[in-house]
Design a protein around this motif. Sequence first.
Motif, PDB file in Angstrom:
ATOM      1  N   TYR A 216     -33.835  63.352   6.792  1.00  0.00           N
ATOM      2  CA  TYR A 216     -33.494  63.988   8.062  1.00  0.00           C
ATOM      3  C   TYR A 216     -31.986  64.161   8.227  1.00  0.00           C
ATOM      4  N   ALA A 217     -31.192  63.272   7.650  1.00  0.00           N
ATOM      5  CA  ALA A 217     -29.741  63.458   7.706  1.00  0.00           C
ATOM      6  C   ALA A 217     -29.342  64.749   6.993  1.00  0.00           C
ATOM      7  N   LEU A 218     -29.896  64.973   5.812  1.00  0.00           N
ATOM      8  CA  LEU A 218     -29.529  66.171   5.059  1.00  0.00           C
ATOM      9  C   LEU A 218     -30.194  67.428   5.622  1.00  0.00           C
ATOM     10  N   LYS A 219     -31.387  67.288   6.164  1.00  0.00           N
ATOM     11  CA  LYS A 219     -32.060  68.434   6.804  1.00  0.00           C
ATOM     12  C   LYS A 219     -31.236  68.925   8.001  1.00  0.00           C
ATOM     13  N   THR A 220     -30.787  67.995   8.845  1.00  0.00           N
ATOM     14  CA  THR A 220     -30.022  68.405  10.026  1.00  0.00           C
ATOM     15  C   THR A 220     -28.641  68.922   9.635  1.00  0.00           C
ATOM     16  N   LEU A 221     -28.045  68.358   8.583  1.00  0.00           N
ATOM     17  CA  LEU A 221     -26.750  68.851   8.125  1.00  0.00           C
ATOM     18  C   LEU A 221     -26.861  70.305   7.671  1.00  0.00           C
ATOM     19  N   ARG A 222     -27.944  70.629   6.959  1.00  0.00           N
ATOM     20  CA  ARG A 222     -28.159  72.000   6.488  1.00  0.00           C
ATOM     21  C   ARG A 222     -28.494  72.955   7.621  1.00  0.00           C
ATOM     22  N   GLU A 223     -29.447  72.545   8.457  1.00  0.00           N
ATOM     23  CA  GLU A 223     -30.032  73.474   9.413  1.00  0.00           C
ATOM     24  C   GLU A 223     -29.267  73.546  10.737  1.00  0.00           C
ATOM     25  N   LYS A 224     -28.756  72.439  11.208  1.00  0.00           N
ATOM     26  CA  LYS A 224     -28.081  72.404  12.509  1.00  0.00           C
ATOM     27  C   LYS A 224     -26.566  72.561  12.397  1.00  0.00           C
ATOM     28  N   LYS A 225     -26.038  72.295  11.195  1.00  0.00           N
ATOM     29  CA  LYS A 225     -24.606  72.447  10.933  1.00  0.00           C
ATOM     30  C   LYS A 225     -23.727  71.751  11.984  1.00  0.00           C
ATOM     31  N   PRO A 226     -23.950  70.460  12.214  1.00  0.00           N
ATOM     32  CA  PRO A 226     -23.098  69.732  13.156  1.00  0.00           C
ATOM     33  C   PRO A 226     -21.657  69.710  12.655  1.00  0.00           C
ATOM     34  N   ARG A 227     -20.712  69.656  13.561  1.00  0.00           N
ATOM     35  CA  ARG A 227     -19.294  69.694  13.183  1.00  0.00           C
ATOM     36  C   ARG A 227     -18.719  68.291  13.051  1.00  0.00           C
ATOM     37  N   THR A 228     -19.219  67.352  13.838  1.00  0.00           N
ATOM     38  CA  THR A 228     -18.681  65.994  13.817  1.00  0.00           C
ATOM     39  C   THR A 228     -19.786  65.001  13.487  1.00  0.00           C
ATOM     40  N   TYR A 229     -19.392  63.768  13.140  1.00  0.00           N
ATOM     41  CA  TYR A 229     -20.375  62.724  12.851  1.00  0.00           C
ATOM     42  C   TYR A 229     -21.199  62.383  14.091  1.00  0.00           C
ATOM     43  N   GLU A 230     -20.562  62.418  15.243  1.00  0.00           N
ATOM     44  CA  GLU A 230     -21.265  62.155  16.493  1.00  0.00           C
ATOM     45  C   GLU A 230     -22.377  63.177  16.715  1.00  0.00           C
ATOM     46  N   GLN A 231     -22.074  64.446  16.508  1.00  0.00           N
ATOM     47  CA  GLN A 231     -23.090  65.490  16.646  1.00  0.00           C
ATOM     48  C   GLN A 231     -24.186  65.337  15.594  1.00  0.00           C
ATOM     49  N   TRP A 232     -23.790  64.993  14.387  1.00  0.00           N
ATOM     50  CA  TRP A 232     -24.756  64.811  13.298  1.00  0.00           C
ATOM     51  C   TRP A 232     -25.739  63.693  13.630  1.00  0.00           C
ATOM     52  N   HIS A 233     -25.207  62.570  14.085  1.00  0.00           N
ATOM     53  CA  HIS A 233     -26.062  61.439  14.450  1.00  0.00           C
ATOM     54  C   HIS A 233     -27.051  61.835  15.547  1.00  0.00           C
ATOM     55  N   ALA A 234     -26.571  62.567  16.541  1.00  0.00           N
ATOM     56  CA  ALA A 234     -27.457  62.999  17.629  1.00  0.00           C
ATOM     57  C   ALA A 234     -28.587  63.887  17.099  1.00  0.00           C
ATOM     58  N   GLU A 235     -28.292  64.764  16.136  1.00  0.00           N
ATOM     59  CA  GLU A 235     -29.328  65.624  15.557  1.00  0.00           C
ATOM     60  C   GLU A 235     -30.359  64.802  14.777  1.00  0.00           C
ATOM     61  N   ILE A 236     -29.899  63.808  14.013  1.00  0.00           N
ATOM     62  CA  ILE A 236     -30.826  62.951  13.265  1.00  0.00           C
ATOM     63  C   ILE A 236     -31.764  62.227  14.225  1.00  0.00           C
ATOM     64  N   ARG A 237     -31.225  61.811  15.375  1.00  0.00           N
ATOM     65  CA  ARG A 237     -32.021  61.054  16.341  1.00  0.00           C
ATOM     66  C   ARG A 237     -33.093  61.918  17.013  1.00  0.00           C
ATOM     67  N   THR A 238     -33.055  63.229  16.851  1.00  0.00           N
ATOM     68  CA  THR A 238     -34.145  64.048  17.389  1.00  0.00           C
ATOM     69  C   THR A 238     -35.407  63.897  16.540  1.00  0.00           C
ATOM     70  N   TYR A 239     -35.275  63.342  15.327  1.00  0.00           N
ATOM     71  CA  TYR A 239     -36.423  63.159  14.433  1.00  0.00           C
ATOM     72  C   TYR A 239     -36.937  61.723  14.398  1.00  0.00           C
ATOM     73  N   MET A 240     -36.103  60.770  14.618  1.00  0.00           N
ATOM     74  CA  MET A 240     -36.502  59.362  14.536  1.00  0.00           C
ATOM     75  C   MET A 240     -35.886  58.595  15.703  1.00  0.00           C
ATOM     76  N   PRO A 241     -36.637  57.581  16.192  1.00  0.00           N
ATOM     77  CA  PRO A 241     -37.849  56.975  15.637  1.00  0.00           C
ATOM     78  C   PRO A 241     -39.134  57.650  16.106  1.00  0.00           C
ATOM     79  N   THR A 242     -40.212  57.394  15.351  1.00  0.00           N
ATOM     80  CA  THR A 242     -41.567  57.786  15.729  1.00  0.00           C
ATOM     81  C   THR A 242     -42.489  56.606  15.430  1.00  0.00           C
TER      82      THR A 242
END
Length: 264
Positions: A216-242
């Motif tokens: 999910y880290a690499l999926k969001t990096l590719r698809e959402k193109k976050p600019r900062t680590y803070e944004q990246w972390h927030a995108e990863i958290r849309t997938y986990m936890p479940t």
Amino acid sequence: MGKRALCIGINDYPGTGSDLSGCVNDAHDWAATLQSHGFGVTLLLDAQATLAAMSGAIEALVAGAQKNDTLVFTYSGHGTWVADEDGDEADGRDEALCPWDIATRGPLLDDRIRDIFDRRGAGVRLLLISDSCHSGSVTRGDDSDLDAGGPRARFLPPEAWMRPGDLPGAARAASLGLIGGMRRAGGDLLLSGCRDEEYSWDTSFAGRPNGAFTFYALKTLREKKPRTYEQWHAEIRTYMPTNRLPQEPQIFGTRTARRMPIFE
């Protein structure tokens, strides 16, 4: 400004009965992504990732770094713990990474890794990405990419690799206690697959094994193109936890570090 990375992935743990499936793929995936961002990458996979080789590779990563360089260390494999012997751990245990030869050589302790990290020169930025260890449960996120079947925890209990007479008095999940070796100011940052009391999970997506956090880290990096680590972390958290992936990805670092451009 130099960019160098070390990517370690270990599926094979001889003598433990606790092999994993997705860690080597994780390491290859991180390496390819980092190379595309201009990093020179060293890979250690399975039997290459002995205790001596891991320690030496981390030392080499740090030793050549100069001011304004960026270092990235990714680890995918089991985490474990041993009883703390020097009294520096509030919970009475030293957390550790599990090398390929853990059954004969033992783990790579957080104390040793912190000691190596502390040798960095001033102005050297460090990003640690850990997809290993821990345990817990929650219900949200989106795990629809996940293949059918149960994920496997990336935690190696001491009884799987330690001699019976050496076992600690009580077993519990391990966390990576590496934050102590990262600087509280400047560019140091830790991205981890879960909270201290949780596990990171080894699973598969479209028939290909991966760690859930790495996928999910690499999926969001590719698809959402976050600019900062803070944004990246927030995108990863849309997938986990479940329910099927009960892990809560974490980010540790100063506000400045969290808002830095990714891989710069």
